[in-house]
Design an enzyme around this catalytic site. Structure first.
Site, PDB file in Angstrom:
ATOM      1  CE  LYS A 132      10.327   4.307  -0.823  1.00 30.79           C
ATOM      2  NZ  LYS A 132      10.211   3.700  -0.419  1.00 30.79           N
ATOM      3  CB  SER A 137      11.695   8.132   4.536  1.00 34.34           C
ATOM      4  OG  SER A 137      10.691   7.366   4.702  1.00 34.34           O
ATOM      5  CG  HIS A 157      14.255   5.104   2.829  1.00 35.03           C
ATOM      6  ND1 HIS A 157      14.218   6.427   1.421  1.00 35.03           N
ATOM      7  CD2 HIS A 157      13.194   5.157   2.677  1.00 35.03           C
ATOM      8  CE1 HIS A 157      13.008   6.375   1.389  1.00 35.03           C
ATOM      9  NE2 HIS A 157      11.942   5.317   2.281  1.00 35.03           N
TER      10      HIS A 157
HETATM   11  C1  PLP Z   1       8.805   3.228   0.065  1.00 32.15           C
HETATM   12  C2  PLP Z   1       8.418   2.495   1.328  1.00 32.15           C
HETATM   13  C3  PLP Z   1       7.766   0.758   1.415  1.00 32.15           C
HETATM   14  C4  PLP Z   1       6.415   0.443   0.217  1.00 32.15           C
HETATM   15  O1  PLP Z   1       7.244   0.557  -1.337  1.00 32.15           O
HETATM   16  P1  PLP Z   1       6.763   0.209  -1.947  1.00 32.15           P
HETATM   17  O2  PLP Z   1       7.370  -0.962  -2.908  1.00 32.15           O
HETATM   18  O3  PLP Z   1       6.180   1.145  -2.758  1.00 32.15           O
HETATM   19  O4  PLP Z   1       5.462  -0.696  -1.671  1.00 32.15           O
HETATM   20  C5  PLP Z   1       7.501  -0.108   2.622  1.00 32.15           C
HETATM   21  N1  PLP Z   1       8.762   0.445   3.604  1.00 32.15           N
HETATM   22  C6  PLP Z   1       9.063   1.405   3.618  1.00 32.15           C
HETATM   23  C7  PLP Z   1      10.419   1.824   5.129  1.00 32.15           C
HETATM   24  C8  PLP Z   1       9.297   2.148   2.226  1.00 32.15           C
HETATM   25  O5  PLP Z   1       9.746   3.374   2.381  1.00 32.15           O
END
Ligand code: PLP
Length: 415
Positions: free
Chosen positions: A249, A190, A218
């Site tokens: 996301k 990310s 992502h």
């Molecule tokens: C955002 C993210 C998470 C966490 O996701 P949530 O559902 O908000 O806990 C885990 N791994 C990666 C790679 C992320 O970018």
């Protein structure tokens, strides 16, 4: 020691230390649904300001999509607000099972288990499937939640240099004696917006008899021709043993996550993963929303196609304007400024011009690699991007960094 004034002072000193180091995270309040245009309030008393959002994970523009909201309302009406239970006591509704099946279909896996978040999925999955006889070999830049999950697992932990296949191969050879070997990577990293070569990773996994884990948070919904994720992009659908992802996301942006992959691995999570067993079920309203999101994405690739076009347009515009970008082909577009203070000043100037984009610097990214991270969305129209581009160019001129080399920017501002 109880919470005496001395203890209070100790914590106040730590908090002040964060402020002095410029590491204090100040939250801003958005007075509107999430979207391309938002109204933001800085808690410093400044007025509400309309800005274009260039830093949300709202990749597909579904966070406030009318059809998703409608489906969520429907879920609320027919399945209630909360379940007041974990899944295995009385927290499983028909729609939880339905969502697990739909995610399985969407990702092209064998089975899926929902978690309260992807953070929880990553915290629970390793301990549920590996023992002290096994090894986890992870990319050095994996997400914090994966690092926490590995800490909770008794298996040996080793790392390979970021996306470096020679180094991964060395590590696979080094750990040849272990019972199970699990290669662990993010699908899209990310901070840089890059994707590791999953085809090569799968090849190495087959050569050395290892399993593969990919966190596609992502990527799910928009990477790959039909948005299934990085496994689709690299032509290895069905070959990733474990995929974890978030619904927080691209897939609607509310919350929730899952582990998807081999049937038996998913079953082990259902029996043993602690964040699944000891944390409340995903609320029906969110399950109903995500079900609609998956329907929308299965009907048409329109949204991920628009996102891809937006990202191309944005990269091209910034490059022609003379900015230095991290190379890539995802909707995460880091604009490199190298110097930490410059990244903060740049972000503030952009905000003044109605563009909301955050500066990132050490320790979030390596020293000397400060940047503004921009993220595209299918909610952006060309007029948003043109306005944002104008603002970036104006601020870039102000700080005299356009059409300069990395060396020139570092000479002017320092690392
Ligand atoms: C955002 C993210 C998470 C966490 O996701 P949530 O559902 O908000 O806990 C885990 N791994 C990666 C790679 C992320 O970018």
């Amino acid at each position: 020691m109880s919470f005496t004034s001395t203890v209070r002072t100790m914590y106040q000193d730590q908090i002040n230390g964060l402020k002095e180091a410029g590491l204090f995270k100040q939250e801003r309040y958005i007075h509107a649904p999430q979207g391309a245009d938002i109204e933001v309030e800085f808690p410093t008393g400044a007025q509400l300001k309309k800005v274009i959002n260039m830093c949300a994970n709202n990749y597909l523009g579904l966070s406030s999509h009318p059809e998703v909201i409608k489906a969520a309302h429907n879920g609320l009406d027919h399945r209630g607000y909360g379940m007041s239970s974990v899944r295995f006591i009385c927290g499983t509704q028909d729609i939880h099972d339905e969502l697990e099946k739909k995610v399985t279909e969407f990702l092209g896996t064998e089975a899926t288990i929902l978690f309260p978040s992807c953070m929880d999925a990553n915290a629970g999955v390793f301990e549920a499937i590996l023992t002290a006889d096994d090894v986890m070999i992870s990319d050095r830049l994996v997400h914090a939640s994966i690092i926490d999950g590995m800490r909770l697992c008794a298996a040996t932990h080793d790392t390979f240099k970021h996306a470096n296949m020679e180094h991964l191969e060395e590590k696979l050879q080094l750990h040849a004696d272990k019972r199970l070997k699990l290669i662990i990577t993010d699908g899209v990293f990310s901070m840089d917006g890059d994707t590791p070569p999953l085809d090569k990773i799968v090849e190495l996994a087959e050569k050395y008899g290892a399993m593969v884990f990919v966190d596609d948070s992502h990527a799910s919904g928009f990477i790959g021709k039909t948005g299934r994720g990085t496994h689709e992009k690299y032509g290895v659908m069905g070959k990733i043993d474990i995929i974890t992802t978030t619904f927080g996301k691209g897939l609607g942006g509310a919350s929730g996550g899952c582990v998807s992959g081999r049937r038996e691995l998913v079953e082990m999570c259902r029996q043993k993963a602690r964040p699944y067993l000891f944390s409340n079920t995903i609320a029906p309203v969110i399950v109903a929303g995500v079900l609609r999101v998956l329907e929308i994405l299965s009907e048409s690739t329109e949204r991920r196609d628009k996102l891809e076009r937006n990202a191309e347009y944005w990269r091209k515009g910034l490059t022609e304007a003379g900015f230095i970008l991290k190379e890539g082909d995802t909707p995460i577009v880091p604009v490199m400024l190298f110097n930490a203070k410059l990244s903060q000043d740049f972000s503030t100037d952009l905000y003044e011009k109605g563009i909301y984009a955050m500066g990132f610097f050490f320790p979030v990214v390596p020293k000397g690699q400060a940047r503004i991270r921009t993220q595209l969305s299918a909610a952006h129209d060309i007029h948003h991007l043109d306005k944002a581009l104008d603002a970036f160019i104006a601020v870039g001129k102000k700080h005299d960094i356009l059409h300069k080399t990395k060396q020139e920017i570092i000479e002017k501002y320092g690392m």
